[in-house]
Design an enzyme around this catalytic site. Structure first.
Site, PDB file in Angstrom:
ATOM      1  N   CYS A  75       0.921  -1.507   0.147  1.00 23.50           N
ATOM      2  CA  CYS A  75      -0.029  -0.048  -0.003  1.00 23.50           C
ATOM      3  C   CYS A  75       0.845   1.282   0.034  1.00 23.50           C
ATOM      4  O   CYS A  75       0.326   2.517  -0.767  1.00 23.50           O
ATOM      5  CB  CYS A  75      -1.095  -0.195   1.128  1.00 23.50           C
ATOM      6  SG  CYS A  75      -0.100  -0.292   2.786  1.00 23.50           S
ATOM      7  N   ASP A  99      -7.397   5.597  -1.452  1.00 24.17           N
ATOM      8  CA  ASP A  99      -7.266   4.454  -0.600  1.00 24.17           C
ATOM      9  C   ASP A  99      -6.777   3.449  -1.795  1.00 24.17           C
ATOM     10  O   ASP A  99      -7.337   3.147  -2.617  1.00 24.17           O
ATOM     11  CB  ASP A  99      -8.538   3.992   0.112  1.00 24.17           C
ATOM     12  CG  ASP A  99      -8.182   2.729   1.144  1.00 24.17           C
ATOM     13  OD1 ASP A  99      -7.049   2.384   1.133  1.00 24.17           O
ATOM     14  OD2 ASP A  99      -9.221   2.400   1.574  1.00 24.17           O
ATOM     15  N   HIS A 129      -6.325   0.138  -0.899  1.00 20.10           N
ATOM     16  CA  HIS A 129      -6.523  -1.193  -0.417  1.00 20.10           C
ATOM     17  C   HIS A 129      -7.615  -1.890  -1.029  1.00 20.10           C
ATOM     18  O   HIS A 129      -8.593  -2.068  -0.333  1.00 20.10           O
ATOM     19  CB  HIS A 129      -6.836  -0.886   1.080  1.00 20.10           C
ATOM     20  CG  HIS A 129      -5.484  -0.397   1.865  1.00 20.10           C
ATOM     21  ND1 HIS A 129      -5.229   0.812   2.211  1.00 20.10           N
ATOM     22  CD2 HIS A 129      -4.654  -1.105   2.580  1.00 20.10           C
ATOM     23  CE1 HIS A 129      -4.300   0.893   2.844  1.00 20.10           C
ATOM     24  NE2 HIS A 129      -3.881  -0.233   2.959  1.00 20.10           N
TER      25      HIS A 129
END
Length: 466
Positions: free
Chosen positions: A57, A349, A351
């Site tokens: 990430c 994000d 993820h």
């Protein structure tokens, strides 16, 4: 005009301002390139992994910051992806207006919880949105050349071994910092990996150049500083023709942009200016040949937890025209921060685990590289370790960055005795800093297990708070 009519007019004007702010934010947010976990890409070097899900990430957040810098460099601040507003309709569940009593037009909207549908459903969203009425006009319209550049930038960040800024290349470069595929990468380590990319681009050019000139018997030698400065020594002038041919073959567009990483929370002004002044091409450098510089500043916003005194400074930095975002997040969970609202940070994000995309296909799908769902996080939940990014197109821009950032760091709202970072005259080498931070070459001695453990401690995280 009676009082009630005046009140209605003011409310209508306020609603129009709020709507304009929402629309402008949505265009800007969705236009940014979104890099997430991917699966089923070619095997990473030195392991059997074909995905970065669960550990990549921070690398993805770093890629997003770099992608934004490349968009600014090649397409400009006002460029808007033509399909941006088709991904989510104006009346979507992502946004709602605040009451008309709100006086601050810059905070005239709030975000509802982001879409929880998986990214593979984005294409369905796009199809359905095309059947609804759009009332907002896009300003400026993308040209075919803009779209080619847009796709090229994404291809540089793709998940294949040939991609200049792809995950495969980042993993190879991470070895210089004692990292392997599957390890946790801190924001500062990622900043230095991005710095190494310049060496990779130049190194590839030199490798090809050396083989060509050696074959023709004209190559004399290249010393270590020549690699850094892109100066080459030849026996005859004909090999310069080889050089120009190779330069054109190795992503020539990227010769106009480079990366600088601050050392010990200090930006050395002479070093950044020196990078700006490096000529892009051969011959006598012109002002148009000057390089743009992506400035990365690893910092720490507190000890174990983020210091609330830094909140206004972070908001001030994110408000600056030259800021390209912050690589940060929660503990062990990285995000790419692109703005703020009130006391919350807005982020992209990484993820989401999406299937890899074959960018060699003409008109490959773009939807999975653009995020329709902004998220928010309170400043207090932020991990103290992060890397701040700025894009400087010229020496003039850099002077403005110094001026504006200094105002933010020294603002009355800042109660910290020591600044978050500083600008210092001179070069890092004047302080014996630069030689400690030079990337290793392929011929360098392999990192020992002790050095590797030290690097892991460094990334978990990297600074001593004054």
């Amino acid at each position: 005009m009676d009082e009630s009519a005046s009140g209605c007019t003011d409310a209508a004007a306020s609603t129009e301002i709020v709507s304009s702010n929402v629309n402008q934010f949505r265009k800007d947010f969705i236009t940014r390139i979104w890099l997430t976990y991917r699966r089923e890409f070619p095997q990473l070097k030195g392991c059997t992994l074909t995905t970065d899900c669960g550990w990549g990430c921070t690398l993805r957040s770093g890629q997003m910051l770099l992608a934004q810098s490349l968009l600014l460099h090649f397409l400009g601040r006002d460029w808007v992806w033509a399909d941006a507003l088709q991904m989510v309709t104006l009346q979507s569940e992502l946004f709602k207006s605040k009451p008309s009593t709100v006086s601050d037009s810059n905070a005239g909207f709030t975000f509802l919880p982001p879409l929880e549908r998986p990214p593979q459903d984005i294409s369905e969203q796009l199809d359905s949105s095309r059947n609804r009425t759009q009332t907002l006009k896009l300003n400026p319209v993308s040209t075919s050349e803009d779209e080619k550049l847009h796709r090229k930038i994404i291809s540089w960040l793709a998940d294949n071994p040939a991609a200049t800024f792809g995950m495969h290349k980042l993993i190879e470069l991470g070895e210089n910092s004692g990292k392997r595929a599957g390890d946790w990468y801190g924001p500062a380590v990622v900043a230095h990996i991005l710095r190494y990319l310049e060496v990779v681009v130049v190194g590839l050019l030199l490798e090809l150049l050396q083989s060509l000139c050696s074959y023709s018997g004209e190559f004399q030698h290249i010393d270590s500083m020549a690699m850094k400065d892109q100066r080459y020594i030849f026996r005859s002038g004909s090999c310069a023709t080889w050089r120009r041919a190779v330069e054109d073959a190795v992503e020539p567009e990227l010769r106009g942009i480079t990366v600088y990483v601050a050392q010990d929370c200090t930006v050395y002004i002479a070093d950044v200016i020196e990078k700006h002044l490096q000529a892009v091409g051969s011959g006598i450098p012109k002002s148009s040949d000057r390089r743009a510089v992506v400035i990365l500043i690893p910092v720490r916003l507190g000890g174990e937890k983020v210091n609330p005194e830094y909140k206004e400074i972070v908001k001030g930095i994110l408000s600056l025209e030259f800021c390209v975002g912050i690589v940060g997040g929660k503990p062990k969970q990285s995000f790419y921060f692109v703005g703020f609202q009130d006391d919350s940070l807005i982020y992209m994000d990484p993820h989401y685990c999406q299937s890899s995309v074959d960018v060699s296909i003409k008109d490959f799908p773009l939807e999975s590289y653009h995020c329709p769902s902004p998220k928010k996080m309170s400043f207090g939940k932020m991990d103290p370790s992060c890397t701040i990014g700025f894009y400087s197109r010229s020496e003039y821009d850099f002077e403005k960055i110094i001026e504006e950032v200094t105002k933010v760091l020294n603002s009355p709202s800042s109660k910290e005795k020591y600044p978050l970072f500083t600008f210092s005259r001179g070069h890092a080498r004047d302080y014996d800093i630069d030689k400690l931070c030079m990337p290793k070459t392929e011929s360098a001695v392999q990192i020992s297990e002790t050095q590797r453990r030290k690097a892991e401690r460094l990334s978990n995280e990297e600074f001593v708070l004054l």
